[in-house]
Design an enzyme around this catalytic site. Structure first.
Site, short mmCIF file in Angstrom:
data_model
loop_
_atom_site.label_atom_id
_atom_site.label_comp_id
_atom_site.label_asym_id
_atom_site.label_seq_id
_atom_site.Cartn_x
_atom_site.Cartn_y
_atom_site.Cartn_z
N TYR A 214 17.94 -14.04 129.04
CA TYR A 214 17.38 -12.63 128.60
C TYR A 214 15.94 -12.73 127.92
CZ TYR A 214 17.31 -7.99 126.25
OH TYR A 214 16.90 -6.75 125.80
N LYS A 218 12.37 -11.05 129.03
CA LYS A 218 11.45 -10.21 128.13
C LYS A 218 10.13 -11.03 127.71
CE LYS A 218 14.41 -7.02 128.04
NZ LYS A 218 13.76 -5.56 128.76
#
Length: 349
Positions: A214, A218
């Site tokens: 994740y 990002k």
């Protein structure tokens, strides 16, 4: 001591709910009430699970501020129907009629291209492009293209969407309008491995664990916004590109998806942090500032309107260039028969 106190205040404001936004200096404060009137403007907003996420906070705000038309890309028809029903009850049916919903899985790159083409054929103006579709802190998975799903959805899907909408964005800007592009990053980008190089598909397909996967996706969104600021804003000054951090927000991602990776420990976030989370409207503030108010490009904007430097990796221009080089190579290779073979130039700025 004063600098430490200010740093603590900023951390609270950027991540937690309640009255936390009032803790930052006055020139970094912003609220949804301050979003300028959007009469005459069109927005394209891609998201997943809109009714319980930041996406609904953004869409609701833009409709309330008289956006001319709103294109929403998401997966679930039931959810968008519930959204439109709520909008109709609160703002009237005319507001709900301003929304065009397009079903699209952002990890299905052929579908993303087709959806972008539909939008481009239906309008000659896009003032705002918000990319916040995301796979959250979840376990490793590959797409049908053989690419890590976090990167395929959270970043590469946005690259394809933006690329195919660029002619419309540029046309809108050339007519003297300010165009704002926003990608949802996160302070979780700081969890991307320090050896991240975006050098190859093999590197992308390493299982870094839920947080690492994740966080890397990002980081890619933040690098992408800064890449566009260097290249696109430089040649088209009326187009601004920025990335935002929403804070810890009460969404499906933090309530349900977290248990995919952490069946038991996930309760610390889904339940334990509930009293401290931002609601979906407070969580939309930094995105709305970037989408409607800022006059700058290439920033990382944290709630409510605080420009932050981001991690050391996020500041490396050469890493952003390498990221986009790999993005172009992968997208062309994996979609060749439907795109490059048919003459699609795939311009990324």
């Amino acid at each position: 001591m004063a600098s430490l106190v200010n740093a603590v205040k900023s951390t609270i404001a950027e991540n937690l709910g309640g009255p936390s936004h009032s803790l930052v200096p006055e020139d970094q404060q912003f609220s949804l009430e301050e979003v300028p009137d959007q009469t005459g403007k069109d927005s394209c907003h891609n998201r997943r699970l809109a009714s319980i996420g930041i996406g609904y906070g953004c869409s609701h705000t833009l409709l309330k501020k008289n956006i001319e038309h709103l294109y929403i890309l998401s997966m679930s028809q039931d959810i968008i129907e519930d959204n439109l029903k709520a909008v109709g009850e609160e703002m009237g049916e005319e507001a709900a009629k301003k929304v065009t919903w397009l079903q699209c899985d952002m990890s299905d790159w052929h579908a993303v291209k087709a959806t972008a083409d539909k939008i481009a054929k239906s309008t000659d103006r896009i003032d705002i492009l918000i990319g916040n579709a995301a796979r959250g802190i979840m376990t490793y998975q590959l797409t049908d293209y053989g690419v890590d799903r976090h990167m395929a959805l959270n970043h590469l899907g946005h690259v394809i969407l933006t690329s195919h909408l660029l002619p419309t964005l540029k046309k809108t800007a050339a007519e003297g309008n300010k165009v704002r592009i926003v990608y949802q990053s996160s302070n979780a980008h700081q969890g991307s491995p320090s050896d991240t190089k975006f050098a190859s598909l093999d590197e992308l397909n390493r299982d870094l664990g839920p947080n690492g996967l994740y966080g890397r996706s990002k980081l890619a969104e933040l690098l992408y916004a800064r890449y566009l600021a260097r290249h696109l804003t430089a040649s088209h000054p009326n187009i601004l590109a920025n990335a935002t951090h929403p804070g810890v927000v009460e969404t499906k991602m933090s309530k349900t998806d977290i248990h995919n990776a952490y069946p038991t420990l996930g309760y610390a976030m889904s339940v334990g942090l509930n009293p401290f989370k931002k609601d979906i409207f407070t969580g939309a503030v930094s995105t709305m500032f970037a989408a409607t108010k800022t006059e700058k490009s290439g920033q990382y904007i944290c709630p409510p309107a605080v420009p932050e430097a981001g991690s050391e990796l996020s500041q490396k221009e050469e890493l952003g260039e390498q990221l986009m080089k790999l993005a172009r190579e992968l997208i062309k290779e994996k979609t060749y028969s439907e795109s490059a073979a048919k003459g699609c130039p795939f311009e990324d700025y």
